[in-house]
Design an enzyme around this catalytic site. Structure first.
Site, PDB file in Angstrom:
ATOM      1  N   ASP A 197       9.705 -11.760  50.730  1.00 42.48           N
ATOM      2  CA  ASP A 197      10.685 -11.299  51.681  1.00 42.48           C
ATOM      3  C   ASP A 197      12.212 -11.770  51.041  1.00 42.48           C
ATOM      4  O   ASP A 197      12.016 -12.539  50.104  1.00 42.48           O
ATOM      5  CB  ASP A 197      10.442 -11.648  53.104  1.00 42.48           C
ATOM      6  CG  ASP A 197      10.680 -13.066  53.190  1.00 42.48           C
ATOM      7  OD1 ASP A 197      10.369 -14.034  52.199  1.00 42.48           O
ATOM      8  OD2 ASP A 197      11.112 -13.636  54.388  1.00 42.48           O
ATOM      9  N   GLU A 200      12.435 -15.338  50.561  1.00 45.25           N
ATOM     10  CA  GLU A 200      11.597 -15.875  49.162  1.00 45.25           C
ATOM     11  C   GLU A 200      10.505 -16.763  49.948  1.00 45.25           C
ATOM     12  O   GLU A 200      10.102 -17.713  49.070  1.00 45.25           O
ATOM     13  CB  GLU A 200      12.360 -16.705  48.441  1.00 45.25           C
ATOM     14  CG  GLU A 200      13.787 -15.998  48.351  1.00 45.25           C
ATOM     15  CD  GLU A 200      14.501 -16.879  47.094  1.00 45.25           C
ATOM     16  OE1 GLU A 200      15.156 -17.814  47.427  1.00 45.25           O
ATOM     17  OE2 GLU A 200      14.773 -16.001  46.033  1.00 45.25           O
TER      18      GLU A 200
END
Ligand code: NOJ
Ligand code: NOJ
Length: 434
Positions: A197, A200
């Site tokens: 995402d 991270e």
């Protein structure tokens, strides 16, 4: 020859929409200051050793080291530069030079061998790939980058500057070696794949990433058509339509929130509230102006309300009677700006995202002849988030990544370029600039 003709014709299809009637963008000194700090982090910047097109995430080089070119951050920051260029003709040449540098550096990124191809999230400022352990791939990057360059290419075509678009930014040929089409082909062929995402941290299917991918494909199809690449346009539209159907899955009707992640396959284990301001960022970066997935979509408003209520109670700094609620990434966050052993904090860019979302929904309601009083209240609500974020900036207007949940003092990477971009973006939306 055919391609050239399509390009020249493309220049006359649309009339460039100047923002007639509006004054110069960024009416407030604080807005101007954020723009200045943003630009200071964009190459060329000899004093920082930055070549043209490099966009550092922040100026801090240790604890944490943010002296890298992140594909996502750079795309979002340069999209703001592109918007400024559209609305500030006097500065256009300077901004166009920065965008041209960014295009050249981005092409180099695309051609650099990495672990995960175009989904690679970060590069050294030299352009070398970052090959240490990291949450990869992050497939929002190429989508956001495509959208930033599509916006720019569209204006260049409107101005008849075809030679600056074809062939380097866009060229119909396959396999592609042009900047935008490479990203579009990657998005169109790989959007179904699981990735990390925008924070991270989690591997899965993310609302933020999906919406960014759809935006790139929808706008990419318009550009492709304009440049005589009709078959690609059709393909991009088909993929976008499939994403549109897939997006419905993210609404959770019992919780009344848009889920940030589905089909989780890995990453951190402590996140379970399904509340995440990445949903707000998705809407302002890649959403619609009206209807589904727009700032006024009741599902979006309901998610915003749930986030505000949650963060109001968990951050001490929200008890102090100041106006506006400080928002973080998600309630269970443990990233304190340096490591994840601690507690998360409010962020400038997430708090500013609520401001921007509300400015834009107020504008939409006003345009649709909504009740003037309701519009005014919404703008006031938006102002409160803006005021709240700026209250935690340094006295010189500088903004780090976060501000401490107890003390309200700046924390984490200093001069976070994305914080300044989020402020400029919200200010543009406040004043009616798209
Ligand atoms: C650094 C990332 O940029 C941040 O988003 C994350 O929370 C931490 N690493 C921990 O994974
Ligand atoms: C951490 C954030 O979670 C991520 O979204 C961002 O790309 C990096 N920091 C760099 O600013």
């Amino acid at each position: 020859m055919i391609r050239k003709a399509a390009c020249w014709l493309a220049g006359f299809e649309f009339v460039f929409l100047a923002t007639v009637g509006l004054g110069a963008p960024l009416s407030k000194p604080a807005d101007q200051r954020s723009l200045k700090y943003l630009l200071a982090n964009v190459g060329p910047q000899p004093s920082l050793g930055l070549a043209p097109g490099v966009v550092i995430a922040g100026t801090t080089k240790a604890h944490p080291d943010y002296f890298y070119h992140w594909v996502r951050d750079a795309a979002l920051v340069m999209n703001v530069v592109g918007r400024m260029a559209n609305h500030a003709p006097a500065q256009r040449r300077r901004y166009d030079d920065l965008l041209a540098g960014f295009a050249a550096f981005s092409r180099k990124n695309q051609e650099t061998p990495t672990f995960t191809g175009l989904g690679e999230p970060k590069f050294y400022v030299t352009g070398k790939a970052y090959l240490e352990p990291w949450g990869r791939p992050q497939n929002d990057g190429p989508a956001l980058r495509a959208s930033t360059f599509i916006r720019w290419a569209t204006r260049l075509l409107d101005e008849g500057r075809c030679g600056e678009v074809v062939p380097n930014l866009y060229d119909a040929k396959l396999p592609s070696d042009s900047l935008i089409k490479r990203d579009l082909e990657f998005v169109a062929h790989h959007w179904r794949e699981s990735c990390f995402d925008l924070w991270e941290e989690i591997n899965g299917t993310h609302f933020y990433t999906r919406l960014a991918q759809r935006r790139a494909l929808v706008d990419g199809a318009v550009l492709a058509d304009r440049l005589g690449d009709g078959a690609a346009a059709t393909f991009y539209r088909e993929q976008a339509a499939t994403i549109t159907l897939d997006l419905k899955r993210f609404w959770n009707p019992s919780r009344k929130v848009i889920m940030p992640t589905l089909d989780r396959t890995g990453g951190i284990e402590y996140k379970d509230s399904d509340l995440d301001t990445s949903v707000l960022l998705a809407i302002i970066h890649s959403g619609e102006d009206r209807g589904d997935w727009s700032p006024s979509d009741p599902r979006v408003q309901s998610t915003l309300n749930a986030l505000v209520e949650k963060f109001r109670t968990i951050y001490k700094v929200n008890d102090n009677g100041q106006t506006g609620v400080a928002l973080g990434r998600y309630p269970e966050d443990r990233y304190d700006g340096v490591g994840t052993g601690s507690e998360g904090n409010p962020w400038f860019l997430t708090t500013l995202s609520a401001a921007e979302l509300l400015y834009r929904s107020a504008s939409r309601e006003a345009a649709e002849g909504g009740d003037a009083r309701a519009v005014k209240l919404r703008r006031r609500d938006a102002d409160s988030f803006m005021t709240r974020a700026l209250a935690h900036a340094g006295s010189d207007g500088r903004m780090a990544e976060q501000f401490n949940r107890y003390t309200g003092l700046e924390q984490g990477a200093k001069n976070l370029t994305w914080s300044f971009a989020a402020h400029v973006s919200a200010a543009l939306s406040r004043d009616g600039y798209n």
